[in-house]
Design a protein around this motif. Structure first.
Motif, mmCIF file in Angstrom:
data_model
loop_
_atom_site.group_PDB
_atom_site.id
_atom_site.type_symbol
_atom_site.label_atom_id
_atom_site.label_comp_id
_atom_site.label_asym_id
_atom_site.label_seq_id
_atom_site.Cartn_x
_atom_site.Cartn_y
_atom_site.Cartn_z
ATOM 1 N N ILE A 118 0.883 -1.174 0.000
ATOM 2 C CA ILE A 118 0.000 0.000 0.000
ATOM 3 C C ILE A 118 0.916 1.218 0.000
ATOM 4 C CG2 ILE A 118 -1.747 1.278 1.266
ATOM 5 C CD1 ILE A 118 -2.664 -1.467 2.382
ATOM 6 N N LEU A 119 0.932 1.922 -1.127
ATOM 7 C CA LEU A 119 1.867 3.018 -1.311
ATOM 8 C C LEU A 119 1.210 4.395 -1.273
ATOM 9 C CD1 LEU A 119 3.936 1.392 -4.181
ATOM 10 C CD2 LEU A 119 4.441 1.383 -1.732
ATOM 11 N N ASP A 120 -0.109 4.428 -1.192
ATOM 12 C CA ASP A 120 -0.820 5.703 -1.158
ATOM 13 C C ASP A 120 -1.138 6.100 0.283
ATOM 14 O OD1 ASP A 120 -0.828 5.832 -3.925
ATOM 15 O OD2 ASP A 120 -2.802 4.915 -4.101
ATOM 16 N N HIS A 121 -1.228 7.394 0.489
ATOM 17 C CA HIS A 121 -1.639 7.949 1.775
ATOM 18 C C HIS A 121 -2.520 9.163 1.488
ATOM 19 C CE1 HIS A 121 1.559 10.858 0.951
ATOM 20 N NE2 HIS A 121 2.381 9.829 0.789
ATOM 21 N N LYS A 155 -0.343 8.440 -7.582
ATOM 22 C CA LYS A 155 -1.190 7.263 -7.365
ATOM 23 C C LYS A 155 -1.085 6.296 -8.537
ATOM 24 C CE LYS A 155 -4.568 9.278 -4.251
ATOM 25 N NZ LYS A 155 -5.966 9.578 -3.971
ATOM 26 N N SER A 156 -0.967 6.816 -9.728
ATOM 27 C CA SER A 156 -0.831 5.979 -10.915
ATOM 28 C C SER A 156 0.472 5.177 -10.873
ATOM 29 C CB SER A 156 -0.870 6.857 -12.168
ATOM 30 O OG SER A 156 -0.613 6.095 -13.310
ATOM 31 N N ILE A 157 1.562 5.827 -10.528
ATOM 32 C CA ILE A 157 2.859 5.148 -10.403
ATOM 33 C C ILE A 157 2.792 4.114 -9.282
ATOM 34 C CG2 ILE A 157 5.317 5.447 -9.883
ATOM 35 C CD1 ILE A 157 5.014 8.349 -11.008
ATOM 36 N N ASN A 158 2.198 4.510 -8.169
ATOM 37 C CA ASN A 158 2.072 3.591 -7.028
ATOM 38 C C ASN A 158 1.253 2.356 -7.397
ATOM 39 O OD1 ASN A 158 3.543 5.317 -5.435
ATOM 40 N ND2 ASN A 158 1.779 6.169 -4.368
ATOM 41 N N ASP A 161 0.990 0.957 -10.366
ATOM 42 C CA ASP A 161 1.842 0.088 -11.184
ATOM 43 C C ASP A 161 2.848 -0.666 -10.318
ATOM 44 O OD1 ASP A 161 0.488 1.004 -13.413
ATOM 45 O OD2 ASP A 161 2.074 2.404 -14.018
ATOM 46 N N LEU A 162 3.420 0.032 -9.359
ATOM 47 C CA LEU A 162 4.380 -0.606 -8.446
ATOM 48 C C LEU A 162 3.710 -1.685 -7.603
ATOM 49 C CD1 LEU A 162 6.736 2.151 -6.987
ATOM 50 C CD2 LEU A 162 7.428 -0.070 -7.849
ATOM 51 N N SER A 163 2.551 -1.388 -7.074
ATOM 52 C CA SER A 163 1.826 -2.356 -6.247
ATOM 53 C C SER A 163 1.496 -3.623 -7.031
ATOM 54 C CB SER A 163 0.533 -1.749 -5.706
ATOM 55 O OG SER A 163 0.808 -0.787 -4.736
ATOM 56 N N GLU A 164 1.049 -3.442 -8.267
ATOM 57 C CA GLU A 164 0.729 -4.594 -9.106
ATOM 58 C C GLU A 164 1.972 -5.416 -9.407
ATOM 59 O OE1 GLU A 164 -1.366 -3.113 -12.527
ATOM 60 O OE2 GLU A 164 -3.058 -2.451 -11.323
ATOM 61 N N LEU A 165 3.085 -4.748 -9.655
ATOM 62 C CA LEU A 165 4.335 -5.446 -9.943
ATOM 63 C C LEU A 165 4.794 -6.278 -8.753
ATOM 64 C CD1 LEU A 165 6.717 -5.789 -11.994
ATOM 65 C CD2 LEU A 165 7.835 -3.934 -10.751
ATOM 66 N N GLN A 174 6.856 6.123 5.715
ATOM 67 C CA GLN A 174 6.348 4.754 5.863
ATOM 68 C C GLN A 174 6.317 4.035 4.521
ATOM 69 O OE1 GLN A 174 2.588 5.304 7.867
ATOM 70 N NE2 GLN A 174 3.487 4.619 9.800
ATOM 71 N N VAL A 175 5.905 4.736 3.482
ATOM 72 C CA VAL A 175 5.838 4.142 2.154
ATOM 73 C C VAL A 175 7.238 3.754 1.687
ATOM 74 C CG1 VAL A 175 5.302 4.619 -0.272
ATOM 75 C CG2 VAL A 175 3.732 5.359 1.517
ATOM 76 N N ASN A 176 8.195 4.641 1.885
ATOM 77 C CA ASN A 176 9.567 4.339 1.485
ATOM 78 C C ASN A 176 10.112 3.163 2.269
ATOM 79 O OD1 ASN A 176 9.819 6.240 -0.538
ATOM 80 N ND2 ASN A 176 10.549 7.827 0.848
#
Length: 102
Positions: A5-8, A16-19, A21-25, A68-70
């Motif tokens: 979970i990369l969004d806050h 959010k779009s980049i996040n 893609d990263l989450s799916e990967l 936290q995301v990092n």
């Protein structure tokens, strides 16, 4: 691997779009490390640019939430690195065993 979970609450829409893609990967069984590096680099460039253009008060809130995301991204990268090392050492052991019985 569980989905990151990369969004806050302070995440802007382009990030959010980049996040996403990263989450799916990160949920893939054998994710492509070059794609991961590309997305993380893209994410970093966006954040650096974003931080230059927001007021100081918002910047502090955003950066605090991003810590936290990092941390989650670093933990994922370390876990992937360890898995790659384990796989590589298994291949090396297998190769030695094959050479031994030739």
């Amino acid at each position: 691997m569980k989905k990151l979970i990369l969004d806050h609450s302070y995440t802007p829409s382009p990030l959010k779009s980049i996040n996403q893609d990263l989450s799916e990967l990160t949920t893939e069984n054998d994710p492509d490390e070059s794609v991961f590096l590309k997305l993380v680099t893209q994410r970093d460039e966006f954040i650096q640019n974003f931080l230059e253009n927001i007021p100081e008060e918002e910047k502090i809130k955003f950066v605090t939430a991003e810590l936290q995301v990092n941390g989650a991204l670093v933990a994922y990268a370390e876990e992937s690195f360890k898995a790659s090392l384990k796989q590589l050492s298994g291949l090396v052991r297998g190769r030695k065993a094959v050479n031994k019985y030739r």
